[in-house]
Design an enzyme around this catalytic site. Sequence first.
Site, mmCIF file in Angstrom:
data_model
loop_
_atom_site.group_PDB
_atom_site.id
_atom_site.type_symbol
_atom_site.label_atom_id
_atom_site.label_comp_id
_atom_site.label_asym_id
_atom_site.label_seq_id
_atom_site.Cartn_x
_atom_site.Cartn_y
_atom_site.Cartn_z
ATOM 1 N N LYS A 30 0.905 -1.253 0.153
ATOM 2 C CA LYS A 30 0.053 -0.110 -0.057
ATOM 3 C C LYS A 30 0.959 1.176 -0.045
ATOM 4 C CE LYS A 30 -1.524 1.527 4.174
ATOM 5 N NZ LYS A 30 -1.181 2.827 4.338
ATOM 6 N N ASN A 31 2.022 1.350 0.876
ATOM 7 C CA ASN A 31 2.786 2.446 1.038
ATOM 8 C C ASN A 31 3.468 2.551 -0.149
ATOM 9 O OD1 ASN A 31 1.266 2.831 3.289
ATOM 10 N ND2 ASN A 31 2.756 2.217 4.728
ATOM 11 N N ARG A 33 -8.084 -0.622 5.003
ATOM 12 C CA ARG A 33 -7.331 0.339 4.293
ATOM 13 C C ARG A 33 -5.925 -0.305 3.809
ATOM 14 N NH1 ARG A 33 -5.065 4.131 7.894
ATOM 15 N NH2 ARG A 33 -3.835 4.770 5.895
ATOM 16 N N ASP A 85 5.184 0.574 11.578
ATOM 17 C CA ASP A 85 3.881 -0.243 11.150
ATOM 18 C C ASP A 85 3.850 -1.548 11.605
ATOM 19 O OD1 ASP A 85 3.520 2.291 10.034
ATOM 20 O OD2 ASP A 85 3.784 1.418 8.039
ATOM 21 N N ARG A 112 1.200 14.341 13.132
ATOM 22 C CA ARG A 112 1.856 14.378 11.804
ATOM 23 C C ARG A 112 1.523 15.325 11.181
ATOM 24 N NH1 ARG A 112 -0.728 8.383 9.622
ATOM 25 N NH2 ARG A 112 1.108 8.600 8.468
ATOM 26 N N CYS A 134 -4.126 12.334 13.002
ATOM 27 C CA CYS A 134 -4.970 11.067 13.187
ATOM 28 C C CYS A 134 -4.609 10.369 14.281
ATOM 29 C CB CYS A 134 -4.380 10.238 11.837
ATOM 30 S SG CYS A 134 -2.910 9.474 11.904
HETATM 31 C C1 LIG Z 1 1.332 6.160 3.251
HETATM 32 C C2 LIG Z 1 2.571 5.936 4.090
HETATM 33 O O1 LIG Z 1 3.685 5.616 3.191
HETATM 34 N N1 LIG Z 1 2.701 5.912 5.315
HETATM 35 C C3 LIG Z 1 3.742 5.461 6.206
HETATM 36 C C4 LIG Z 1 4.593 6.808 6.101
HETATM 37 O O2 LIG Z 1 3.958 7.674 6.691
HETATM 38 P P1 LIG Z 1 4.424 9.317 6.803
HETATM 39 O O3 LIG Z 1 4.971 9.602 5.352
HETATM 40 O O4 LIG Z 1 3.319 10.300 7.054
HETATM 41 O O5 LIG Z 1 5.291 9.241 7.707
HETATM 42 P P2 LIG Z 1 6.647 10.089 8.027
HETATM 43 O O6 LIG Z 1 7.971 9.233 7.712
HETATM 44 O O7 LIG Z 1 6.652 11.549 7.249
HETATM 45 O O8 LIG Z 1 6.683 10.540 9.638
HETATM 46 C C5 LIG Z 1 7.721 10.415 10.550
HETATM 47 C C6 LIG Z 1 7.583 11.385 11.622
HETATM 48 O O9 LIG Z 1 7.898 12.549 11.167
HETATM 49 C C7 LIG Z 1 7.018 13.498 11.408
HETATM 50 N N2 LIG Z 1 6.894 14.523 10.494
HETATM 51 C C8 LIG Z 1 6.664 14.095 9.221
HETATM 52 C C9 LIG Z 1 6.540 15.045 8.180
HETATM 53 C C10 LIG Z 1 6.542 16.322 8.482
HETATM 54 O O10 LIG Z 1 6.517 17.093 7.487
HETATM 55 N N3 LIG Z 1 6.914 16.766 9.923
HETATM 56 C C11 LIG Z 1 7.086 15.719 10.723
HETATM 57 O O11 LIG Z 1 7.250 15.941 11.854
HETATM 58 C C12 LIG Z 1 5.795 12.506 11.574
HETATM 59 O O12 LIG Z 1 4.715 13.536 12.472
HETATM 60 C C13 LIG Z 1 6.406 11.486 12.358
HETATM 61 O O13 LIG Z 1 6.469 11.533 13.683
HETATM 62 O O14 LIG Z 1 5.806 6.501 6.936
HETATM 63 C C14 LIG Z 1 5.432 6.412 8.307
HETATM 64 C C15 LIG Z 1 6.717 6.038 9.074
HETATM 65 O O15 LIG Z 1 7.513 4.765 8.482
HETATM 66 C C16 LIG Z 1 4.737 4.844 8.235
HETATM 67 O O16 LIG Z 1 4.123 4.414 9.472
HETATM 68 C C17 LIG Z 1 3.348 4.951 7.512
HETATM 69 O O17 LIG Z 1 2.688 3.991 7.281
HETATM 70 C C1 LIG Z 2 0.043 4.660 9.331
HETATM 71 C C2 LIG Z 2 -0.245 3.851 8.039
HETATM 72 O O1 LIG Z 2 -0.883 4.530 7.082
HETATM 73 P P1 LIG Z 2 -1.038 5.947 6.754
HETATM 74 O O2 LIG Z 2 0.143 6.751 6.695
HETATM 75 O O3 LIG Z 2 -1.489 6.058 5.242
HETATM 76 O O4 LIG Z 2 -1.829 6.435 7.713
HETATM 77 C C3 LIG Z 2 0.193 2.395 8.074
HETATM 78 O O5 LIG Z 2 0.410 1.836 6.741
HETATM 79 O O6 LIG Z 2 0.431 1.778 9.115
#
Ligand SMILES: CC(=O)N[C@H]1[C@@H](OP(=O)(O)OP(=O)(O)OC[C@H]2O[C@@H](n3ccc(=O)[nH]c3=O)[C@H](O)[C@@H]2O)O[C@H](CO)[C@@H](O)[C@@H]1O
Ligand SMILES: C=C(OP(=O)(O)O)C(=O)O
Length: 434
Positions: free
Chosen positions: A22-23, A410, A318, A128, A123
């Site tokens: 998915k990711n 999802r 995850d 996030r 969320c």
């Molecule tokens: C769709 C998808 O691929 N989702 C994955 C993606 O989420 P996602 O891409 O949202 O996760 P991030 O790697 O960006 O987040 C990591 C950390 O950085 C923080 N952060 C992120 C962006 C930002 O602009 N500012 C900030 O502070 C977030 O709040 C979190 O604490 O990577 C996460 C971490 O491996 C996984 O749990 C999710 O399943």
């Molecule tokens: C946190 C997850 O997904 P999302 O970033 O789409 O919320 C996940 O795949 O576990």
Amino acid sequence: MDKIRIRGGKPLHGSITVGGAKNAALPLMTAALLTDGTLTLTNLPILADINTLCNLLLQHGVAIHMAGAGGDCAGRVVEFTARDITNTTAPYDLVRKMRASVLVLGPLLARCGEAKVSLPGGCAIGARPVDLHIKGLEAMGADIRIEGGYIVAKAPQGGLRGAEYVFPKVSVGATENLLMAATLARGTTVLVNAAREPEVTDLAECLVKMGAKITGIGTDRLTIVGVDRLNGARHMVVPDRIETGTYAMAAAMTGGTLDILNTRMDLIKAAVTALVPAGVEFTEIETNGQTGIRVSRANGELVGVDVMTEPYPGFPTDLQAQMMALMCTARGAGMITETIFENRFMHAPELTRMGARITVHGSSALVRGVERLTGAPVMATDLRASVSLVLAGLAAEGETTVNRVYHLDRGYERLEDKLAACGADIERIRAEDD
Ligand SMILES: CC(=O)N[C@H]1[C@@H](OP(=O)(O)OP(=O)(O)OC[C@H]2O[C@@H](n3ccc(=O)[nH]c3=O)[C@H](O)[C@@H]2O)O[C@H](CO)[C@@H](O)[C@@H]1O
Ligand SMILES: C=C(OP(=O)(O)O)C(=O)O
């Protein structure tokens, strides 16, 4: 709302085929916005999130053609063609359903010079923010304002400019957004402290097939030389390492043996490193031309271990909830520390309702193994928490009902069918039959 009912205590035996991640699929689909050619994705999983993103892409003007079974938007092989982008706004109603929708920001800005994307909001697992996505695009010359809950972004005259951007913390989504934007920027972009998750690598490899010039793929330093235009391509979505790890833990927790197919051991190295001392055995296999992993308990019992979540190549957040479920019935105690999200232990009180002994202190949870879990009605507020309760239900004595199954839908394709085919007593209770 649908529920899942499990009568636990049955060891799982058989094989389970893992889908595309998915990711990885979600960012790959948004990459279709970068080209007027056709991007064909194979091994696309059939999931609610894929449908949501299809709906978002459709309203941007992307034509989607399915070659595969099923009447909804997802399918095994899907062609995405963004010949003309007719709308550069990603509305709140679609973005709020799925945070990954924010990944249209970089591609739209790079290709169209403007984008208006709803802020995804927090969320259940954490606040996030998307500040790093925004700061990185600003470093490339974009003018970005927040207006009425939307990110309103404009590229400078002549388009985005290559820049060096050092991520102050590792972000998967921000790396993907900036990587995609940089492919069409003028000049060279260097992303330092970039995420190295296999899903980022998969995206980069697909972009290269589309004509992007990227070096450093798989490392934390990505260098992108912008090009004027990208072309279409065909790309197979990388196997889902989180689905793989989840079924591996299901085999271990129930004391069965599963062949997990269409996946690779190297994708779950950190989980294997944690699970082997916990008493889980992994063997690479090949069955009918499909690679996979055979998983079982090494010698009868599971043992508590300490685990800390980290960006790749560390233990994935995850898989943290599933690991906690596994440790609930292990001998001895183990400590789980969550370093990625500030509120990702919501499964702990639900597991406790099933007899688990878990004490949460800030970002760490001490799990003391118990003889057995007992079935109970449980509820979860996110995807991986939900599946951890399914795993606990499979290992527990008696009946467990997992509510709010839409979270599972999802990210897990036909979860109950795959488990039932391996001997689990599991069924979905549809809302209309309840
Ligand atoms: C769709 C998808 O691929 N989702 C994955 C993606 O989420 P996602 O891409 O949202 O996760 P991030 O790697 O960006 O987040 C990591 C950390 O950085 C923080 N952060 C992120 C962006 C930002 O602009 N500012 C900030 O502070 C977030 O709040 C979190 O604490 O990577 C996460 C971490 O491996 C996984 O749990 C999710 O399943
Ligand atoms: C946190 C997850 O997904 P999302 O970033 O789409 O919320 C996940 O795949 O576990």
